[in-house]
Design a protein around this motif. Structure first.
Motif, PDB file in Angstrom:
ATOM      1  N   ARG A   1       0.805  -1.250  -0.145  1.00  0.00           N
ATOM      2  CA  ARG A   1       0.105  -0.114  -0.129  1.00  0.00           C
ATOM      3  C   ARG A   1       0.774   1.163  -0.075  1.00  0.00           C
ATOM      4  O   ARG A   1       0.552   2.238  -0.734  1.00  0.00           O
ATOM      5  N   GLN A   2       1.964   1.065   0.686  1.00  0.00           N
ATOM      6  CA  GLN A   2       2.867   2.384   0.779  1.00  0.00           C
ATOM      7  C   GLN A   2       3.518   2.650  -0.696  1.00  0.00           C
ATOM      8  O   GLN A   2       3.562   3.745  -1.133  1.00  0.00           O
ATOM      9  N   LYS A   3       4.079   1.425  -1.237  1.00  0.00           N
ATOM     10  CA  LYS A   3       4.398   1.737  -2.528  1.00  0.00           C
ATOM     11  C   LYS A   3       3.474   2.002  -3.626  1.00  0.00           C
ATOM     12  O   LYS A   3       3.769   2.988  -4.542  1.00  0.00           O
ATOM     13  N   GLU A   4       2.264   1.623  -3.433  1.00  0.00           N
ATOM     14  CA  GLU A   4       1.127   2.174  -4.388  1.00  0.00           C
ATOM     15  C   GLU A   4       0.744   3.648  -4.084  1.00  0.00           C
ATOM     16  O   GLU A   4       0.749   4.518  -4.959  1.00  0.00           O
ATOM     17  N   ASP A   5       0.748   4.123  -2.930  1.00  0.00           N
ATOM     18  CA  ASP A   5       0.723   5.542  -2.471  1.00  0.00           C
ATOM     19  C   ASP A   5       1.912   6.254  -2.985  1.00  0.00           C
ATOM     20  O   ASP A   5       1.743   7.595  -3.439  1.00  0.00           O
ATOM     21  N   LYS A   6       3.021   5.986  -2.844  1.00  0.00           N
ATOM     22  CA  LYS A   6       4.063   6.400  -3.774  1.00  0.00           C
ATOM     23  C   LYS A   6       4.158   6.574  -4.934  1.00  0.00           C
ATOM     24  O   LYS A   6       4.394   7.842  -5.541  1.00  0.00           O
TER      25      LYS A   6
ATOM     26  N   ALA B   1       1.555   6.653  -6.755  1.00  0.00           N
ATOM     27  CA  ALA B   1       0.571   7.727  -7.210  1.00  0.00           C
ATOM     28  C   ALA B   1       1.082   9.243  -7.004  1.00  0.00           C
ATOM     29  O   ALA B   1       0.669   9.862  -7.804  1.00  0.00           O
ATOM     30  N   TRP B   2       1.717   9.475  -5.976  1.00  0.00           N
ATOM     31  CA  TRP B   2       2.182  10.852  -5.953  1.00  0.00           C
ATOM     32  C   TRP B   2       3.494  11.105  -6.759  1.00  0.00           C
ATOM     33  O   TRP B   2       3.405  12.055  -7.357  1.00  0.00           O
TER      34      TRP B   2
ATOM     35  N   TYR C   1       1.440  11.984  -9.719  1.00  0.00           N
ATOM     36  CA  TYR C   1       0.919  13.391  -9.627  1.00  0.00           C
ATOM     37  C   TYR C   1       2.004  14.421 -10.018  1.00  0.00           C
ATOM     38  O   TYR C   1       1.614  15.491 -10.787  1.00  0.00           O
TER      39      TYR C   1
ATOM     40  N   THR D   1       7.699  15.274   2.323  1.00  0.00           N
ATOM     41  CA  THR D   1       7.655  13.610   2.081  1.00  0.00           C
ATOM     42  C   THR D   1       8.731  12.915   2.325  1.00  0.00           C
ATOM     43  O   THR D   1       8.637  11.651   2.788  1.00  0.00           O
TER      44      THR D   1
ATOM     45  N   GLU E   1       8.653   9.353   4.650  1.00  0.00           N
ATOM     46  CA  GLU E   1       8.958   8.193   4.016  1.00  0.00           C
ATOM     47  C   GLU E   1      10.369   7.718   4.534  1.00  0.00           C
ATOM     48  O   GLU E   1      10.431   6.548   4.763  1.00  0.00           O
TER      49      GLU E   1
ATOM     50  N   GLU F   1       6.995   6.672   8.637  1.00  0.00           N
ATOM     51  CA  GLU F   1       6.403   5.395   8.260  1.00  0.00           C
ATOM     52  C   GLU F   1       7.553   4.293   8.862  1.00  0.00           C
ATOM     53  O   GLU F   1       6.820   3.371   9.130  1.00  0.00           O
TER      54      GLU F   1
END
Length: 290
Positions: free
Chosen positions: A10-15, A17-18, A21, A50, A54, A58
């Motif tokens: 989940r953390q990799k997917e969030d990173k 996505a950012w 962006y 960030t 990270e 985290e």
């Protein structure tokens, strides 16, 4: 408890996505002046935060994460399963009844808030609050993969909120209505017993009601909503008007001096003695809300 592998995923997917962006912001601002300056300013403010999240936050949370277990309350035996002299079983069943009533009340309150929000938003045209969205059905028919998208969209757009409210309000009244605030699980059990006896004694009425409900569902599926199916006659004829005085969300606005039929203990006696007594019941209101 969330596993470490799932948490890292989940953390990799969030990173990712950012990163996508900021990459999009970079592409959009190329060849411009003010958007490019704005991009660099936002990037400069975001980079330290960030990095701190990270690098420090985290990893620290991942090492010290406590296990979380959702508490699940098992249901106790119902009142019909208790012995005659089993006081402990009766107490547990009564507490379960009060908990169910509280939960059902909160569910009904949420449905009322949904209906109020939809009616306020579509003030001039109330059809979206009563009918099924045909775009939703068409997309499910021709593009089943869009189900998850429209399921999340349904939390924003209210589909058929009036129908859901009326149906759940009727079910709530069937189980808890006309019992009062001091009623316990035995009163609800006796009410259910008498209701089943009445249904067995009047099978023709129950068959007519079942047929009317099926016709109503068919019309609703075709986009036709008839509010008189739920509210017949004047509003004081509605039995759900009989509610506790501390209830903030009354089904219908009460009128002083008017009483629902359920409070007239001589109603059925009058009907049996005079067939013309209540012949026009439910036929005096021609108001159509939708």
């Amino acid at each position: 408890m969330v596993s470490s592998s799932l948490l890292e995923q989940r953390q990799k997917e969030d990173k990712a996505a950012w990163d996508a962006y900021w990459q999009l912001r970079d592409l959009d601002s190329r060849g411009t002046i003010f958007p490019r300056i704005k991009y660099y300013a936002h990037r400069a403010l975001d980079a330290p935060a960030t990095w701190f999240r990270e690098t420090i936050v985290e990893p620290t949370n991942n090492r010290n994460r406590l296990p979380y277990y959702q508490r699940k309350l098992n249901r106790v035996p119902e009142i019909d399963e208790c012995g005659v002299n089993d006081k402990a079983c009766f107490f547990e069943a009564n507490e379960q009844y009060r908990l169910d009533k509280m939960v059902d009340g909160f569910i009904l309150q949420i449905l009322r808030q949904r209906a109020d929000r939809c009616l306020l938003y579509h003030e001039t045209n109330l059809s979206p609050c009563a009918k099924i969205c045909f775009i939703f059905l068409c997309f499910l028919l021709f593009l089943p993969s869009s189900f998850h998208f429209f399921s999340s969209l349904a939390t924003i757009i209210d589909f058929q909120v009036i129908e859901d409210l009326e149906e759940n309000e009727l079910n709530f009244f069937i189980k808890y209505g006309e019992l009062g605030s001091e009623a316990d699980v035995r009163d609800a059990y006796m009410k259910q017993k008498h209701r089943l006896i009445w249904e067995r004694r009047h099978p023709e009425i129950m068959e007519a009601r079942k047929k009317a409900l099926e016709e109503h569902k068919e019309k609703l599926a075709q986009g036709e909503f008839d509010y008189s199916f739920w509210k017949k006659g004047m509003f004081w004829h509605d039995k759900k008007n009989y509610e506790a005085p501390y209830e903030y969300y009354l089904s219908k606005s009460p009128v002083e001096g008017d009483r629902p039929l359920s409070k007239d203990w001589q109603y059925y006696k009058k009907v049996a003695q005079d067939p013309e007594f209540d012949k026009e019941q439910g036929k005096k209101s021609s108001v159509r809300y939708l």
